[in-house]
Write an enzyme that holds these catalytic residues in place. Structure first.
Site, short mmCIF file in Angstrom:
data_model
loop_
_atom_site.label_atom_id
_atom_site.label_comp_id
_atom_site.label_asym_id
_atom_site.label_seq_id
_atom_site.Cartn_x
_atom_site.Cartn_y
_atom_site.Cartn_z
CE LYS A 168 -4.36 1.30 0.91
NZ LYS A 168 -5.71 0.26 -0.83
N GLY A 221 -18.67 3.49 -3.16
CA GLY A 221 -19.90 4.16 -2.76
C GLY A 221 -20.72 4.20 -3.56
P1 NAD Z 1 -13.24 8.08 -2.31
O1 NAD Z 1 -12.17 9.36 -2.12
O2 NAD Z 1 -13.70 8.00 -4.17
O3 NAD Z 1 -14.41 8.30 -1.76
C1 NAD Z 1 -14.48 8.16 -0.73
C2 NAD Z 1 -15.52 8.71 -0.30
O4 NAD Z 1 -15.89 8.85 1.25
C3 NAD Z 1 -16.22 10.05 -0.47
O5 NAD Z 1 -17.28 10.34 -1.05
C4 NAD Z 1 -15.35 10.72 0.54
O6 NAD Z 1 -16.55 12.29 1.09
C5 NAD Z 1 -16.44 10.05 1.46
N1 NAD Z 1 -16.23 10.23 3.08
C6 NAD Z 1 -14.82 10.85 3.42
N2 NAD Z 1 -14.94 10.98 5.27
C7 NAD Z 1 -16.04 10.55 5.41
C8 NAD Z 1 -16.74 10.34 6.56
N3 NAD Z 1 -16.10 10.45 8.01
N4 NAD Z 1 -18.49 10.33 6.35
C9 NAD Z 1 -18.51 9.88 5.31
N5 NAD Z 1 -18.36 9.83 4.07
C10 NAD Z 1 -16.94 9.96 4.05
O7 NAD Z 1 -12.13 6.44 -2.31
P2 NAD Z 1 -13.06 5.02 -2.54
O8 NAD Z 1 -12.16 4.95 -4.01
O9 NAD Z 1 -14.70 5.02 -3.51
O10 NAD Z 1 -12.38 4.08 -0.99
C11 NAD Z 1 -13.24 3.96 -0.48
C12 NAD Z 1 -13.38 2.42 0.49
O11 NAD Z 1 -13.52 1.82 -0.46
C13 NAD Z 1 -12.18 3.55 1.20
O12 NAD Z 1 -11.42 2.37 2.45
C14 NAD Z 1 -10.48 2.44 0.15
O13 NAD Z 1 -9.62 1.81 0.42
C15 NAD Z 1 -12.31 1.05 -0.35
N6 NAD Z 1 -11.57 0.66 -1.46
C16 NAD Z 1 -11.73 1.05 -2.56
C17 NAD Z 1 -11.16 0.64 -3.66
C18 NAD Z 1 -11.04 0.67 -5.21
O14 NAD Z 1 -11.43 0.58 -5.92
N7 NAD Z 1 -11.74 2.49 -4.91
C19 NAD Z 1 -11.04 -0.88 -3.49
C20 NAD Z 1 -11.00 -1.10 -1.94
C21 NAD Z 1 -11.20 -0.77 -1.02
#
Ligand code: NAD
Length: 399
Positions: free
Chosen positions: A102, A212
């Protein structure tokens, strides 16, 4: 407790359940390599800002290190270590020939211009030359990084297979942008019939980013009601179900999910406690804790975020009969299609969206079945079962 300590605790618990050899466990308690760099960023006004960057390479017994890069003001070594450790577990659960790593940069990218983010990304890549590489360590997007940053990294490094999650035109794969959410949906389908008495109808989602928002769109497309969504600034709810496409347009126009005309503004804490069939944390770690786990009213939790549930909250959910589909299974679709992208780049191939989707569904079904089988065998929750599966596979690879 720190995120890394949570990860270690999860490994210890699983090792005890399945009687995994102590030497293997001890090796997995220590990331193989940790790199910290200080990145000089010349800002647009020509002032100098020093920014810390990290890459943690946890384990490569099963293949090259693999894991995203996060840009966030709270990134530190402990967090990157934890995320790297979970990646080794996740790639093993998904059954793909990759290891776990990571990266992170301690910065709030919302305070930087696009040109500054590009210079910072290129600077991280230069500093990591010799650390990352197509056959060594292959980063991908994570919080606040996207195909745009991946294209800059591939360009700076000079080989498309050095990163995944690239735009299609820069060597990306069909299906990568939807993979995490789609994989989560396949895992959910593979498990709900066995675990729940009734199908899932209502969903609440924390986080409206890559993971999400896409999951919300998939739910809406498949006839599920998304009652509430949130971002870092707040949440919205609508008891009859939100119009997700319209929320998306509102978010793109205003930068917020709140103040959407057809919904009520609520707080992020209220969102977690809403009555629903499925709660989907898709933001950051340590969101469901001993403080709020008793307030959760969902029947099932699907962890699209990494590490959203603390071990103490896990125990509370288990006692309350709330099923937690753990991150290392629930969001493994992202790294699975990342692996497909890497494989295509290495072989100079291009797979169709249909091929990618079929392969993803197949691997997600197999991973969910293997985790469920261990949860039955040892009488444990799905997280412990997933860690048991990963430790078994990692131990085999080590041998
Ligand atoms: P992103 O930056 O696209 O989205 C993150 C979202 O979370 C944003 O809408 C942000 O406003 C919101 N957020 C941040 N802090 C917050 C809080 N305190 N309360 C509510 N919402 C909040 O990131 P992402 O890529 O969607 O990743 C989100 C999670 O999913 C992370 O934990 C990441 O490690 C995990 N993840 C993502 C992927 C991927 O392919 N994108 C793969 C595996 C895991």
């Amino acid at each position: 407790m720190s995120a890394f300590n949570n990860a270690l605790k999860q490994i210890s618990r699983a090792a005890e359940i399945a009687g995994i050899q102590e030497e293997t466990v001890e090796l997995l308690r220590h990331p193989m390599r940790e790199v910290k760099v200080n990145l000089p960023l010349i800002r647009d006004d020509e002032s100098l800002l020093m920014i810390e960057g990290y890459r943690v390479q946890h384990n490569d017994w099963r293949g090259p290190f693999k894991g995203g890069i996060r840009y966030h003001q709270a990134v530190d070594l402990d967090e990157v270590r934890a995320l790297a450790t979970w990646m080794s577990v996740k790639t093993a659960v998904a059954g793909i020939p990759m290891g776990g790593g990571k990266g992170g940069v301690t910065v709030n990218p919302k305070e930087l211009s696009e040109a500054e983010i590009e210079r910072l990304t290129r600077s991280w890549t230069k500093a990591m030359r010799g650390v990352i590489g197509p056959e060594i360590d292959v980063p991908a997007p994570d919080v606040n990084t996207s195909p745009r940053e991946m294209a800059w990294i591939a360009d700076e490094f000079g080989h498309p297979a050095v990163v995944t999650g690239k735009p299609i035109e820069a060597g990306g794969s069909e299906g990568r942008s939807t993979a995490t959410a789609m994989g989560g949906y396949y895992v959910l389908n593979a498990l709900t019939e066995t675990l729940l008495d009734a199908p899932i109808k209502t969903v609440v989602i924390q986080g409206f980013g890559n993971a999400g928002r896409m999951f919300a769109e998939i739910c809406a497309k498949n006839g599920l009601k998304v009652l509430a969504v949130s971002d870092s600034r707040g949440a919205i709810m609508q008891a009859d179900g939100l119009d997700i496409a319209a929320v998306g347009i509102h978010k793109d126009a205003t930068g917020l999910v709140q103040d959407f005309e057809c919904a009520e503004n609520i707080s992020n804490q209220q969102l977690l406690a809403l009555e629903c069939d499925l709660l989907v944390p898709a933001a950051l770690e340590n969101v469901l804790t001993v403080e709020n786990a008793r307030d959760v009213k969902a029947k099932m939790i699907l962890e699209l975020a990494n590490g959203p549930t603390t071990p103490e909250a896990d125990d509370i959910f288990f006692d309350r009969g709330i099923h937690v589909v753990p991150d290392v299974l629930a969001n493994s679709g992202g790294v699975t299609v990342s692996y497909f992208e890497w494989d295509q780049n290495m072989k100079e191939e291009r797979w169709s969206a249909k091929d990618v989707d079929e392969k993803l569904q197949d691997l997600m079904q197999k991973a969910a079945d293997a985790v469920y089988e261990r949860s039955e065998k040892y009488g444990v929750d799905l997280r412990k079962a997933a860690f048991v599966l990963a430790l078994e596979r990692l131990h085999e690879a080590k041998k």
